[in-house]
Design an enzyme around this catalytic site. Structure first.
Site, PDB file in Angstrom:
ATOM      1  N   GLU A 167      -1.581  -2.994  18.268  1.00 48.82           N
ATOM      2  CA  GLU A 167      -2.206  -1.637  18.014  1.00 48.82           C
ATOM      3  C   GLU A 167      -3.037  -1.384  18.838  1.00 48.82           C
ATOM      4  O   GLU A 167      -3.593  -2.355  19.490  1.00 48.82           O
ATOM      5  CB  GLU A 167      -2.564  -1.797  16.843  1.00 48.82           C
ATOM      6  N   HIS A 201      -0.127   6.744  13.713  1.00 44.17           N
ATOM      7  CA  HIS A 201      -0.751   6.885  12.590  1.00 44.17           C
ATOM      8  C   HIS A 201      -1.273   8.120  12.315  1.00 44.17           C
ATOM      9  O   HIS A 201      -1.245   9.011  13.015  1.00 44.17           O
ATOM     10  CB  HIS A 201      -2.185   5.998  12.278  1.00 44.17           C
ATOM     11  N   GLN A 243      -3.170  -5.456   6.462  1.00 42.85           N
ATOM     12  CA  GLN A 243      -4.369  -5.567   6.890  1.00 42.85           C
ATOM     13  C   GLN A 243      -4.678  -6.938   7.371  1.00 42.85           C
ATOM     14  O   GLN A 243      -3.967  -7.987   7.165  1.00 42.85           O
ATOM     15  CB  GLN A 243      -5.562  -5.270   5.657  1.00 42.85           C
TER      16      GLN A 243
END
Length: 286
Positions: free
Chosen positions: A17, A77, A175
């Site tokens: 990411e 995103h 997460q």
């Protein structure tokens, strides 16, 4: 390329990411960092999206650059909590025009000065439904192995997650977590509830004291004693903490792969050296 085909492919996937710049004056430096990570040719890369769409154009440009220049698939995103349906549809059209076919659909954090009565979107499932109306996107969603802080109970958390999947979410990304047993218990719960989409494990290498302090104060993550001892021992030594953090994250990944979790996503924090080191540590495994 649709990420669902990568995640469910015959080989394990390792992805990273990155986040876009908040302002134009930092664009080039962040672009360079994301290009260094893309040059490692990971399975794919995700590009985050600022609250309220503040970095929306940067998200698209960074993601498109990674795809076009390095031929690395990307997922952009998209948050909805502070956006109107018109704004979301405009963003979706821009993503289509840029050739981005993968979206991580997120509700986002509730703005402090807003109430749910004034919002077009209250849940990520509503965003997923709108994405499906606009185009043929591969849609991912977020999940929380330790429970979403607003869910209240595990039953509520799983219920809302199933609603997201039933709306059209094709895979989930977790997460960060620091104890793999937390993920394994989570996987058991959601499979029992009939949530059978692939789950990508999100791993955060903690490489400096600032990250560590943030996790301890606001993230709500459980920290195993082994991790705490490492952080307490090396936290004041930046290079030692970086090395120890990368080693800890690598061990997590190896254990996940050994236990059948074939997709791992590294929260790289735009640090090419961290991405490079973890990829090197796994060179004969992935």
């Amino acid at each position: 390329m649709k990420l669902i085909d990568i995640i469910t492919g015959p080989r394990p996937s390792l992805s990273f990411e990155v986040f876009p710049p908040k302002t134009w004056d930092t664009y080039e430096s962040i672009k360079t960092a994301t290009e260094e990570i893309a040059s490692l040719h990971p399975s794919y890369m995700s590009v985050t999206y600022g609250a309220g769409g503040g970095t929306s154009q940067h998200t698209i440009s960074i993601a498109a650059n990674i795809q076009d220049k390095f031929n690395v698939p990307t997922i952009a995103h998209l948050t909805c909590i502070s956006s109107s349906r018109t704004q979301v549809k405009e963003q979706l059209m821009k993503l289509k025009e840029a050739g981005i076919t993968n979206i991580l659909a997120l509700r986002g954090d509730m703005p402090k000065d807003m109430t749910t009565k004034s919002l077009d979107y209250k849940y990520a499932s509503q965003l997923i439904e709108d994405i499906l109306e606009v185009g043929d996107f591969c849609i991912g969603g977020a999940c929380y192995p330790e429970g979403h802080p607003e869910s209240g109970t595990w039953m509520n958390d799983v219920k809302y997650l199933k609603e997201k999947v039933d709306a059209g979410c094709q895979f989930l990304t977790t997460q960060m977590f620091f104890d793999n047993n937390i993920l394994y218990n989570f996987m058991y719960r959601i499979r029992e509830a009939g949530i059978n989409v692939p789950v990508v494990a999100g791993i955060m290498p903690v490489t400096n004291a600032a990250q560590l302090n943030r996790i301890r104060t606001i993230s709500g993550n459980s920290l195993p004693q082994r991790f705490i001892r490492i952080a307490d021992r090396f936290g004041d030594n930046p290079e030692a903490m970086k090395q120890a953090g990368i080693a800890y994250a690598t061990e997590q990944v190896i254990d996940l792969l050994a236990n059948g979790i074939n997709a791992v996503h590294i929260y790289s924090m735009n640090k090419p050296e961290v991405a490079r080191a973890i990829q090197a540590n796994l060179s004969e495994i992935i």
